[in-house]
Design a protein around this motif. Sequence first.
Motif, PDB file in Angstrom:
ATOM      1  N   UNK A   1      47.316  21.717  -5.584  1.00 56.10           N
ATOM      2  CA  UNK A   1      47.156  22.438  -6.839  1.00 56.10           C
ATOM      3  C   UNK A   1      45.685  22.675  -7.185  1.00 56.10           C
ATOM      4  N   UNK A   2      45.489  23.461  -8.235  1.00 57.50           N
ATOM      5  CA  UNK A   2      44.163  23.806  -8.731  1.00 57.50           C
ATOM      6  C   UNK A   2      43.306  22.554  -8.934  1.00 57.50           C
ATOM      7  N   UNK A   3      42.029  22.646  -8.567  1.00 54.68           N
ATOM      8  CA  UNK A   3      41.132  21.497  -8.686  1.00 54.68           C
ATOM      9  C   UNK A   3      41.040  20.990 -10.122  1.00 54.68           C
TER      10      UNK A   3
ATOM     11  N   UNK B   1      40.257  12.700  -7.588  1.00 53.01           N
ATOM     12  CA  UNK B   1      41.288  13.702  -7.286  1.00 53.01           C
ATOM     13  C   UNK B   1      40.657  14.871  -6.546  1.00 53.01           C
ATOM     14  N   UNK B   2      41.400  15.385  -5.580  1.00 53.58           N
ATOM     15  CA  UNK B   2      40.978  16.567  -4.832  1.00 53.58           C
ATOM     16  C   UNK B   2      42.119  17.577  -4.860  1.00 53.58           C
ATOM     17  N   UNK B   3      41.798  18.820  -5.245  1.00 50.45           N
ATOM     18  CA  UNK B   3      42.820  19.850  -5.352  1.00 50.45           C
ATOM     19  C   UNK B   3      42.644  20.959  -4.331  1.00 50.45           C
ATOM     20  N   UNK B   4      43.629  21.842  -4.310  1.00 48.26           N
ATOM     21  CA  UNK B   4      43.645  23.007  -3.413  1.00 48.26           C
ATOM     22  C   UNK B   4      43.463  22.602  -1.952  1.00 48.26           C
ATOM     23  N   UNK B   5      44.187  21.568  -1.544  1.00 46.77           N
ATOM     24  CA  UNK B   5      44.072  21.049  -0.188  1.00 46.77           C
ATOM     25  C   UNK B   5      45.280  21.442   0.655  1.00 46.77           C
ATOM     26  N   UNK B   6      45.021  21.973   1.821  1.00 43.42           N
ATOM     27  CA  UNK B   6      46.061  22.174   2.821  1.00 43.42           C
ATOM     28  C   UNK B   6      46.265  20.841   3.550  1.00 43.42           C
ATOM     29  N   UNK B   7      47.202  20.821   4.501  1.00 45.00           N
ATOM     30  CA  UNK B   7      47.399  19.606   5.303  1.00 45.00           C
ATOM     31  C   UNK B   7      46.112  19.236   6.034  1.00 45.00           C
ATOM     32  N   UNK B   8      45.417  20.235   6.556  1.00 43.45           N
ATOM     33  CA  UNK B   8      44.155  19.990   7.253  1.00 43.45           C
ATOM     34  C   UNK B   8      43.109  19.421   6.297  1.00 43.45           C
ATOM     35  N   UNK B   9      43.121  19.921   5.067  1.00 42.75           N
ATOM     36  CA  UNK B   9      42.186  19.416   4.057  1.00 42.75           C
ATOM     37  C   UNK B   9      42.465  17.962   3.705  1.00 42.75           C
ATOM     38  N   UNK B  10      43.737  17.619   3.597  1.00 39.85           N
ATOM     39  CA  UNK B  10      44.100  16.229   3.305  1.00 39.85           C
ATOM     40  C   UNK B  10      43.690  15.311   4.453  1.00 39.85           C
ATOM     41  N   UNK B  11      43.897  15.773   5.676  1.00 37.11           N
ATOM     42  CA  UNK B  11      43.493  14.975   6.838  1.00 37.11           C
ATOM     43  C   UNK B  11      41.980  14.748   6.835  1.00 37.11           C
ATOM     44  N   UNK B  12      41.244  15.779   6.459  1.00 40.52           N
ATOM     45  CA  UNK B  12      39.783  15.654   6.413  1.00 40.52           C
ATOM     46  C   UNK B  12      39.363  14.614   5.368  1.00 40.52           C
ATOM     47  N   UNK B  13      40.008  14.635   4.203  1.00 42.17           N
ATOM     48  CA  UNK B  13      39.684  13.666   3.154  1.00 42.17           C
ATOM     49  C   UNK B  13      40.034  12.245   3.600  1.00 42.17           C
ATOM     50  N   UNK B  14      41.152  12.091   4.289  1.00 42.77           N
ATOM     51  CA  UNK B  14      41.565  10.771   4.787  1.00 42.77           C
ATOM     52  C   UNK B  14      40.554  10.253   5.808  1.00 42.77           C
TER      53      UNK B  14
ATOM     54  N   UNK C   1      47.722   9.134  -3.503  1.00 40.76           N
ATOM     55  CA  UNK C   1      48.921   9.497  -4.252  1.00 40.76           C
ATOM     56  C   UNK C   1      49.114  11.010  -4.244  1.00 40.76           C
ATOM     57  N   UNK C   2      50.362  11.423  -4.167  1.00 40.09           N
ATOM     58  CA  UNK C   2      50.703  12.821  -4.415  1.00 40.09           C
ATOM     59  C   UNK C   2      51.059  12.980  -5.882  1.00 40.09           C
ATOM     60  N   UNK C   3      51.041  14.218  -6.348  1.00 40.06           N
ATOM     61  CA  UNK C   3      51.310  14.405  -7.775  1.00 40.06           C
ATOM     62  C   UNK C   3      52.801  14.320  -8.097  1.00 40.06           C
ATOM     63  N   UNK C   4      53.568  15.312  -7.624  1.00 37.99           N
ATOM     64  CA  UNK C   4      54.962  15.426  -8.048  1.00 37.99           C
ATOM     65  C   UNK C   4      55.817  14.292  -7.475  1.00 37.99           C
ATOM     66  N   UNK C   5      56.515  13.621  -8.344  1.00 40.48           N
ATOM     67  CA  UNK C   5      57.405  12.545  -7.927  1.00 40.48           C
ATOM     68  C   UNK C   5      56.712  11.207  -7.750  1.00 40.48           C
ATOM     69  N   UNK C   6      55.369  11.213  -7.828  1.00 39.17           N
ATOM     70  CA  UNK C   6      54.607   9.960  -7.714  1.00 39.17           C
ATOM     71  C   UNK C   6      53.839   9.738  -9.011  1.00 39.17           C
ATOM     72  N   UNK C   7      52.799  10.541  -9.233  1.00 41.00           N
ATOM     73  CA  UNK C   7      52.026  10.422 -10.469  1.00 41.00           C
ATOM     74  C   UNK C   7      52.829  10.967 -11.644  1.00 41.00           C
ATOM     75  N   UNK C   8      53.522  12.063 -11.411  1.00 47.02           N
ATOM     76  CA  UNK C   8      54.400  12.625 -12.445  1.00 47.02           C
ATOM     77  C   UNK C   8      55.855  12.337 -12.084  1.00 47.02           C
ATOM     78  N   UNK C   9      56.743  12.629 -12.977  1.00 50.70           N
ATOM     79  CA  UNK C   9      58.147  12.246 -12.809  1.00 50.70           C
ATOM     80  C   UNK C   9      58.878  13.056 -11.744  1.00 50.70           C
TER      81      UNK C   9
ATOM     82  N   UNK D   1      51.724  26.277   0.383  1.00 55.83           N
ATOM     83  CA  UNK D   1      50.411  26.185  -0.248  1.00 55.83           C
ATOM     84  C   UNK D   1      49.979  27.436  -0.978  1.00 55.83           C
ATOM     85  N   UNK D   2      50.792  28.487  -0.914  1.00 57.45           N
ATOM     86  CA  UNK D   2      50.414  29.759  -1.553  1.00 57.45           C
ATOM     87  C   UNK D   2      51.459  30.205  -2.567  1.00 57.45           C
ATOM     88  N   UNK D   3      52.687  30.412  -2.106  1.00 56.40           N
ATOM     89  CA  UNK D   3      53.745  30.889  -2.989  1.00 56.40           C
ATOM     90  C   UNK D   3      54.824  31.601  -2.196  1.00 56.40           C
TER      91      UNK D   3
END
Length: 407
Positions: free
Chosen positions: A245-247, A262-275, A90-98, A157-159
């Motif tokens: 977002x922050x862990x 939950x895993x935070x502070x993940x880039x696209x590469x980080x998400x791929x690694x977790x998957x 799950x992603x946070x915004x629009x999925x877990x939160x409104x 991922x930064x701002x």
Amino acid sequence: MKKIPTSIYLLIVSAILSVSIGYYWHTAGLDDATVLDAVAAVFITGLPLPYMLGKILPYTRGAQQAKKKDILLSHNSQLAEVGNIDTLILNRHGIVTEGQPYVANLYPTGVSPNTLLSLAASAEKQASHPLGCAIYETASQRGLQLLEASTFNEIPGCGVEAIVGRNSLRVGSLAWLKREGIDISAELITKNDQLAQKGHCTVFVANGKYCRGIIAIDDALSEDTLKAIRKLKRQHIHTVMLTRENKRTAEAIAKKAGIDAAQGQLTTEGKLREIQLLKARGTGVAIVERGQADPEIAKAIDVLIELAPQRESITPEDTNLPAQPQNDHAIFLQSGLLWDFAALQEIGQQTLSRIKLNKIISLIAFILILPPAAGAFYSFGIPFLPAWGSLAGQGLALLLVAINSLR
């Protein structure tokens, strides 16, 4: 290379088996009529019709059930993939939160709250990220005077960083501002930890080399998603939230929502690694997205679930347009609710259960019909099962398969 269907192999085996049986009895001295009847009976017995129908009908039945719940499948066989899913990302915004973030509080240092918000909003004016949009909208609603940015750069991922007037502004994550050498007070870092533990998003605002404060942003948990997560737990589906977002923020939100990990502070590469780690454990992995999914992530997972846009995000011009998936291979939930995935997973498991039972019916029919059709009992004085007998047996198996598939 396109995979050859199993039914083709079964058909070839049936032909080889029937010819072999015919040759055996021909060499044994039986008359040609009996041999030909045995060949026909064995070939009919080996036809994979119950096997084929035993997959087609459950998929068709499951697709009809899904359609009644406004779930669009790219192809019916996706039901098998869904039935094997045991981990949902799950992603946070629009999925877990409104998906409607808002500015919850301001924590300025050396400037007024309005100045802090004005600086951030001036930099975020052209931003596309939901948090940046929330900051800009809040400043606009408060009637604050905003300046135009002469340069603007949004860093995923930064701002964002911008030149506003004579000011060099950076608005984004703590980690990013630290890497940029921004001077951040210990008081603000402590406040960041406190806010993260409560599940708030924190956006740091830097003017030049100095951090001028934190903007705390919140996004209410979706009640529909909370109900769906509880149902998924009862179905033994493991839920995981992956976010940039922050862990501590991610862990706090996961705890509130009842998410398993939950895993935070993940880039696209980080998400791929977790998957990849999840899949290495032998789990079937699906991800839920609202809108366009990252192509790399879409390829890495087993099933992509797309939720329809939230009603609040649909413009008046779009209200009469049918919602459509953004990915051709996605399963699309027209309701926009995660609850429907829980229902779809039940349909997928029921479909797999029907297919499994149909395979057993097909196998039992084959085992019962083949010996008499091949003349296994001919030596004991029991005649060959005629071709029409094999056909009748196949018909009975097809009937049982149909009844099981459509129940």
